[in-house]
Every structure is written in C-alpha cells, then in structure tokens.
Design a protein around this motif. Structure first.
Motif: not given
Length: 182
Positions: A45-46, A65, A62, A35, A39
C-alpha cells in the motif's frame, strides 16, 4: 526506490523525482507517507501510494508505522505504541531525522512538503498537523488524511478480530496457512 538508513537506524524508503523539478515544477515537492497499523516502507500500500506521487513528479519518503517492529527497534521509538499523542510526537521526530538525512545526502533541497497518512497513519497525520500548528518542526504545506478510523472503538474491535482470527487454529494449520500465504 532507494532504501535509506541514517546513523540512528531510522529506516525509510525514498523515491527521487523522475523529472527535473526545476524545469517541470514551480517548487520541488516531497510527499511523506505514513502507513497504517503494522505497515512498513516496503508494504504494497505505501509503495503504491509512493509510486503514484512519484509518477506525478514528486519526491517521496515512506517511514514505518509505529506499530511495526522495525519502527520500534529504531531509536525513534519512545514506548509501546498506541497512545496517539506520544506516537505522533515520535513520528514527527522521525520525520525531522528523515528530512535532515535527505538534505545531508543532497536528495532534496527545500521542497514543499505534504504529509500524507492512511488508516491509522492518517490519525498520526491529523495529530501531527495539530502539533505543527503549535510549533512547526516539519514545515509541511499540506496534511492529507486518507481513510482515518472514524471511531477508535470500531478500529480497535477490527484489529482485535484480526488478531483473534487464528485463535482456534492448531500449530499445523498455522504453519500451513503461513506457507500458503508465502
């Protein structure tokens, strides 16, 4: 989505492919998503990117960040984030740990790996691609950079303006805005 934690407290999320990869695909797929600034694996978003890839039959992981407190409290963090070569090396090391954890827990076998980052995660993706050319640790088949900052000066200015946006607010206004947002 399944939240996963390895022994090193590296947090990430994992979505198992909803289809039988042997029956539906020639090769098992794994997309690793990086991300943007701040994030985490649970941000919208991810998660949206992960669900898109997962609905197409890919396993998805995922990670957080390097600019998130979650990443910086894990053992993958090396120093204060922001220096791209160090950040990329740290993220690549974190990805190696995630891959090892997924293999150990038999969530993946030997997938074809795509590393995808967006925004500042795209910068990390591009730097990791360069590092992987020198010595492959991840074994990614593809690197996808979505909306990387074209100019780091503009990106820093935008981040600074976001931080400064609350500079003139009183404590009462900040608390009110926070409650409204929540």
């Amino acid at each position: 989505m399944q939240r996963c934690f390895d022994n090193k407290k590296m947090q990430y999320a994992f979505w198992k492919s909803p289809v039988d990869s042997k029956a539906q695909q020639k090769k098992e797929q794994l997309v690793i998503i990086l991300p943007g600034i701040g994030g985490t694996y649970m941000n919208s978003s991810p998660v949206a990117f992960a669900e898109l890839f997962n609905m197409r039959g890919a396993n998805v992981a995922v990670i957080n960040s390097t600019f998130s407190w979650q990443y910086n409290s894990s053992e993958s963090a090396r120093r204060i984030p922001g220096y791209l070569p160090d950040d990329a090396e740290s993220v690549r090391s974190a990805i190696v740990k995630v891959l090892a954890d997924l293999r150990e827990r038999k969530k993946i076998n030997s997938p074809e790996i795509t590393l995808m980052g967006y925004s500042f995660g795209a910068m990390h993706t591009l730097k990791i691609a360069q590092l992987e050319e020198e010595k492959s640790l991840i074994g990614a088949a593809r690197f996808v950079a979505v909306n990387p900052p074209v100019s780091l000066d503009n990106a820093i200015a935008a981040a600074d303006s976001l931080v400064a946006s609350g500079a003139g607010l009183s404590d009462k206004e900040i608390k009110g805005d926070f409650i409204d947002a929540a």
